[in-house]
Design a protein around this motif. Structure first.
Motif, mmCIF file in Angstrom:
data_model
loop_
_atom_site.group_PDB
_atom_site.id
_atom_site.type_symbol
_atom_site.label_atom_id
_atom_site.label_comp_id
_atom_site.label_asym_id
_atom_site.label_seq_id
_atom_site.Cartn_x
_atom_site.Cartn_y
_atom_site.Cartn_z
ATOM 1 N N ARG A 1 0.784 -1.245 0.414
ATOM 2 C CA ARG A 1 0.004 0.260 -0.316
ATOM 3 C C ARG A 1 0.990 1.268 -0.391
ATOM 4 O O ARG A 1 0.818 2.089 0.368
ATOM 5 C CB ARG A 1 -1.178 0.006 0.826
ATOM 6 N N HIS B 1 -1.941 -5.303 3.552
ATOM 7 C CA HIS B 1 -0.728 -5.538 3.331
ATOM 8 C C HIS B 1 -0.131 -6.056 4.865
ATOM 9 O O HIS B 1 -0.899 -7.042 5.282
ATOM 10 C CB HIS B 1 -1.172 -4.264 4.039
ATOM 11 N N ALA B 2 1.145 -5.205 5.215
ATOM 12 C CA ALA B 2 1.858 -5.856 6.540
ATOM 13 C C ALA B 2 1.238 -6.443 7.618
ATOM 14 O O ALA B 2 1.601 -7.531 8.405
ATOM 15 C CB ALA B 2 2.749 -5.815 6.835
ATOM 16 N N PHE B 3 -0.588 -6.172 7.686
ATOM 17 C CA PHE B 3 -1.036 -6.170 9.036
ATOM 18 C C PHE B 3 -1.877 -6.896 8.854
ATOM 19 O O PHE B 3 -3.173 -7.490 9.150
ATOM 20 C CB PHE B 3 -1.509 -4.800 9.774
ATOM 21 N N THR B 4 -2.357 -7.865 7.848
ATOM 22 C CA THR B 4 -3.779 -7.949 6.635
ATOM 23 C C THR B 4 -3.465 -9.700 7.626
ATOM 24 O O THR B 4 -2.423 -10.156 7.646
ATOM 25 C CB THR B 4 -3.422 -8.524 5.362
ATOM 26 N N HIS B 5 -3.985 -9.927 8.521
ATOM 27 C CA HIS B 5 -4.405 -11.282 8.809
ATOM 28 C C HIS B 5 -5.003 -12.689 7.360
ATOM 29 O O HIS B 5 -5.580 -12.400 7.024
ATOM 30 C CB HIS B 5 -5.480 -11.947 9.880
ATOM 31 N N TRP C 1 4.016 -10.909 12.227
ATOM 32 C CA TRP C 1 4.272 -9.709 11.988
ATOM 33 C C TRP C 1 5.421 -9.555 12.570
ATOM 34 O O TRP C 1 5.589 -9.406 14.521
ATOM 35 C CB TRP C 1 3.359 -9.007 12.331
ATOM 36 N N TRP D 1 3.448 -6.242 16.910
ATOM 37 C CA TRP D 1 2.328 -5.499 16.594
ATOM 38 C C TRP D 1 0.924 -5.562 15.792
ATOM 39 O O TRP D 1 0.483 -4.894 16.217
ATOM 40 C CB TRP D 1 2.794 -4.407 15.522
ATOM 41 N N GLY D 2 1.058 -6.661 15.335
ATOM 42 C CA GLY D 2 -0.215 -7.466 14.779
ATOM 43 C C GLY D 2 -1.015 -7.747 16.228
ATOM 44 O O GLY D 2 -1.991 -7.015 15.933
ATOM 45 N N LEU E 1 1.733 3.238 10.592
ATOM 46 C CA LEU E 1 3.013 2.310 11.523
ATOM 47 C C LEU E 1 4.075 1.947 10.481
ATOM 48 O O LEU E 1 2.925 1.675 9.057
ATOM 49 C CB LEU E 1 1.620 0.517 11.606
ATOM 50 N N PRO E 2 4.506 1.468 10.048
ATOM 51 C CA PRO E 2 5.803 0.888 9.206
ATOM 52 C C PRO E 2 5.122 -0.508 9.151
ATOM 53 O O PRO E 2 4.557 -1.371 9.809
ATOM 54 C CB PRO E 2 7.071 0.954 9.100
ATOM 55 N N ASP E 3 5.283 -0.996 7.278
ATOM 56 C CA ASP E 3 4.476 -1.989 6.810
ATOM 57 C C ASP E 3 6.261 -3.092 7.076
ATOM 58 O O ASP E 3 6.761 -3.501 6.069
ATOM 59 C CB ASP E 3 4.573 -2.279 5.549
ATOM 60 N N ILE E 4 6.229 -4.193 7.832
ATOM 61 C CA ILE E 4 7.287 -5.216 7.960
ATOM 62 C C ILE E 4 6.785 -6.251 7.515
ATOM 63 O O ILE E 4 5.639 -6.561 8.158
ATOM 64 C CB ILE E 4 7.912 -5.187 9.603
ATOM 65 N N VAL F 1 -6.430 -2.849 13.052
ATOM 66 C CA VAL F 1 -5.595 -3.376 12.837
ATOM 67 C C VAL F 1 -5.666 -4.871 12.505
ATOM 68 O O VAL F 1 -6.503 -5.747 13.043
ATOM 69 C CB VAL F 1 -4.541 -3.638 13.284
ATOM 70 N N GLY F 2 -5.897 -4.708 10.585
ATOM 71 C CA GLY F 2 -5.568 -6.858 10.153
ATOM 72 C C GLY F 2 -6.599 -6.773 10.110
ATOM 73 O O GLY F 2 -7.066 -7.493 9.395
ATOM 74 N N HIS G 1 -5.101 0.285 9.531
ATOM 75 C CA HIS G 1 -4.479 -0.428 8.888
ATOM 76 C C HIS G 1 -5.591 -1.682 8.737
ATOM 77 O O HIS G 1 -4.818 -2.941 9.509
ATOM 78 C CB HIS G 1 -3.341 -1.543 10.131
#
Lengths: 373, 373
Positions: A247, A270-274, B5, B9-10, B52-55, B238-239, B263
Motif C-alpha cells: 500500500r 498489507h503487512a498487517f493483514t490477517h 508480523w 504489532w499485529g 505504522l511501518p509495513d514490515i 488493525v489487520g 490498518h
C-alpha cells in the motif's frame, strides 16, 4: 448471481463502455488541457477508465438466496499461461514517445526536459536513476541530474527542488526515493511543483486520482504501468476482484485507486493483514508490490488468475555478474502453473514503469508549452 | 497463520500502538496547526489512526504451507449483539462541542459560523439541511442558509460559494448534495475554499486522507462518524477485513481510505462487483453505504461481524406520519441474528455524522482564528 446490474453494463465490452460513456455522465477534468489532441484525450480516458454510474438493482427479497458452495470445483487450468512481455510493450510505447518528442520539437522548437534529484549513494537508487536517464536519452528527452551527498541537509534538497520548479526549461522533476532517514520525505515531495510532478505523488494528484470524474495531472508511473499491461492484454477489469498487495504511495495506493476507476472490486492487503493468502486466493487479478521476494506462493493463487508482479527484490546469487539478481514478490515457478497470465521479473512491470515516466514527462512538457501559448 | 508480523504489532492493543507510534516514524501534517492543543492533536491522531511501518516477515519457504479448510466451523454466535447507539454517542460529542464553542467565544470574542447552500426543493435535502441547522443552533454555532431555486444557474451557485469564501466571518461552507442535474457538481465543490471545506470533498483533502503520514484539514463527516462509532466501541481494526459497500465520495471512498489509515484490510464493493455477497461474507467489519434498502441480507454476513449501516433509504409506510420511513442498507432483523454489533437506522450513523459536521466547523473556526493571530 444475487444482483442484476442496471442496463446490463456488467458484461459490456470496453468499446461498448466507452460509447456508453460518451452518452452518459460527463467527465470533468480539473485541468484544462489547452489544445490537447483527441488521441491524448482518449489515452487519458483509457488509463483512467470509463465513468460509470453505480446502479444497484437487488433481486426482490422473495427470491431464494444464493447458497454458498465451498466445494465448488476449480475451473480447468488454462494452459499455457501468457507470459506478459513488459519489454516488448515498453519498446512499443517508447517508439511512440520518440515520434511524439520529434513532433513536439517541431511544434515548439525545444525538447522535453526531466530533472532528477539523487541524494546519497544507494546502489539500487543509482541503478534506477541510470536506467531512467538512459531511457530519456533513447527517446530524445533531455535529462538533468542533481546529485547530492548523503550528508546534505533537507534544505539543500529543497533548494534543488525549488531551482527546478523555477526553471521554465525543466518540465518534469523526479526525486529518487528513498531519501536518507534524516529527511522529511513528505515535505520534499510536497515542494515539487504540481505541474512538474511526473511521479504523481503530490496530494492533489492523488486526490484527483481517487475521485471519480476528476483527472489528475499525473498518475504514478508503476500504477500506470500495471494498467497498461492489463489493458494491452485486454484483461477485463469491470467487477473483477483485484487484490493489491502492498500500500505504498509509489505503487500499492495509486494502483488500488486506478483499478477502482476501472470498476474492479479492489482489496488492499498489507503487512498487517490477517491471513493474506486467504483473501489473495479469491482474486481474479493479483498485483503484488510488497517488496518481499517470493512472498506470494502458488498456494495463494486461484486457478486462472492474472498476476502482475511489481516486486524487484535483490537476492544473493553468486553465479550472477554482480553477486545478486532481481526477483519478484511472486514465486514465479509456482505461480506460472496456476495463472492464466503473469509478468516475469525482470522484464515485466519495470520497463513499462520507465516508459510511463517518459510519457509523463512528455505530457508535462506539452502542458507547459500549451499553457504558455 | 502464514505470516508472523515484525515486532509483534499485529496483536498490539490501541494504547500500545500509540506508544509505539511515539517512538516510531514521524507523522508529518501538511497543515501547521498553530497553537492547537494537545487534546486536538490526540483527537486528530486517533481518527487518522497510528502511523505504522509495513514490515513483512514471511515464514521460511521450507515450512509447510497452510491448507485451506473450507469446512472450518463457524465460531459460536455472540448473544446478544451490541446495538450501537448513535444518538447517545452524538449527544456526548455535541455536549463536548458546546463546551468548546463557549471556550472559543471566550478566546476569540466570536462564534463559529457555518454557511449552507441549498439548491432546489428536494424534500430529503430540505430535511437534512433543517437537521444540520438545528444541530448548529443547539451547540451555539451560527448558521447561514443560502437557498437558491432549482432553476438557478451554475454561476449563481458559484457566486454564493465565492461570497462565503471571501467572507472572513464564515468558517465552514457546505453545499447540500445532490445538486440539480444541469450543474457541474465537481466544479462547484472545487470552488469551496480548502480552509472552509467542512465536508472534506476538496481533492487536496482527499489526497491527504489517502496518503499515510499526511493530515487532511477535514475528513468527510460520514466517514469520520463510522470511525467514531468503531473507536468508541473499541472495535479492533488493525489487520481486520473491512468490506465497504458503496464508493461515493461522500461515504464509501473516504471511509475506505480512513479504514486503511487504521490498518484494516479493506475491500471496496460496488454495483459492478460480481457476487458481492461472497466477499461481504468474509468481512469482520461491514460498512454499507450503497443507498439500497435491505441490500445486505443476513446471508451476506459472517457470524460475529460488526455492521455499520450508513444507508438512509426512504421506503413507503402508510402507518408513518409522512407516509414513509427511513431504513438502512442492511436488513436489520436478519443481520441482528448474526452480528456481534450493529448500528440501527435511524439512530446509528446519522446523528454522529451531523455531530462531525459541527466538529469540522469548530475546527475550521479555530484554524481561521489561529492563522489570523
Amino acid at each position: 448471481m444475487a444482483l442484476r446490474w442496471g442496463r446490463g453494463w456488467g458484461s459490456a465490452s470496453a468499446p461498448v463502455l466507452f460509447s456508453l460513456l460518451a452518452r452518459g455522465r460527463r467527465c470533468h477534468p480539473t485541468i484544462t488541457t489547452v489544445g490537447s489532441s483527441k488521441e491524448e484525450e482518449e489515452d487519458a480516458r483509457a488509463i483512467l477508465g470509463p465513468d460509470l454510474p453505480d446502479i444497484w438493482s437487488p433481486l426482490p427479497t422473495s427470491l431464494p438466496r444464493p447458497i454458498p458452495n465451498p466445494m465448488r470445483p476449480l475451473p480447468p487450468a488454462p494452459a499455457p499461461p501468457t507470459i506478459i512481455d513488459g519489454k516488448s510493450i515498453a519498446h512499443q510505447i517508447r517508439s511512440h514517445i520518440s515520434t511524439h518528442v520529434i513532433n513536439f520539437k517541431t511544434s515548439y522548437g525545444k525538447v522535453p526536459v526531466l530533472a532528477v534529484i539523487l541524494v546519497g549513494h544507494r546502489r539500487d537508487s543509482q541503478t534506477y536513476v541510470r536506467y531512467k536517464i538512459k531511457a530519456c536519452n533513447d527517446v530524445g528527452i533531455t535529462s538533468l541530474l542533481a546529485q547530492l551527498p548523503h550528508s546534505c541537509s533537507e534544505d539543500d534538497v529543497l533548494h534543488s527542488v525549488t531551482s527546478f520548479n523555477q526553471d521554465p526549461s525543466v518540465h518534469g522533476i523526479l526525486v529518487q526515493l528513498p531519501l536518507p532517514q534524516h529527511m522529511d520525505e513528505e515535505r520534499i515531495l510536497a515542494a515539487v511543483s504540481l505541474h512538474k510532478d511526473v511521479d504523481g505523488f503530490h496530494p492533489l494528484n492523488v486526490g484527483n486520482l481517487a475521485l471519480r470524474g476528476r483527472r489528475p495531472l499525473f498518475i504514478p508511473c508503476a500504477a500506470k504501468a500495471c494498467l497498461q499491461l492489463l489493458l494491452r492484454h485486454q484483461i477485463d477489469l469491470v467487477g473483477k476482484h483485484a487484490v493489491v498487495i502492498g500500500r505504498s504511495k509509489v505503487v500499492g495506493l495509486p494502483t488500488s485507486l486506478l483499478l477502482q476507476r476501472h470498476h474492479a472490486t479492489v482489496s488492499i492487503v498489507h503487512a498487517f493483514t490477517h491471513r493474506p493468502e486467504e483473501i489473495t486466493r479469491e482474486a481474479d487479478i493479483v498485483i503484488s508490490a510488497a517488496g518481499v521476494a517470493n512472498l506470494v506462493r502458488g498456494s495463494w493463487l486461484k486457478r486462472g488468475v492474472v498476476v502482475i508482479d511489481v516486486g524487484t527484490n535483490p537476492i544473493e546469487d553468486p553465479d550472477s555478474e554482480h553477486g545478486y539478481r532481481l526477483t519478484g514478490d511472486v514465486h514465479f515457478d509456482e505461480a506460472v502453473k496456476v495463472a492464466s497470465a503473469i509478468t516475469p521479473v525482470p522484464g515485466g512491470v519495470g520497463p513499462v514503469t520507465i516508459a510511463m515516466l517518459l510519457s509523463n514527462t512528455l505530457d508535462a512538457a506539452k502542458e507547459a508549452c500549451r499553457s504558455s501559448v
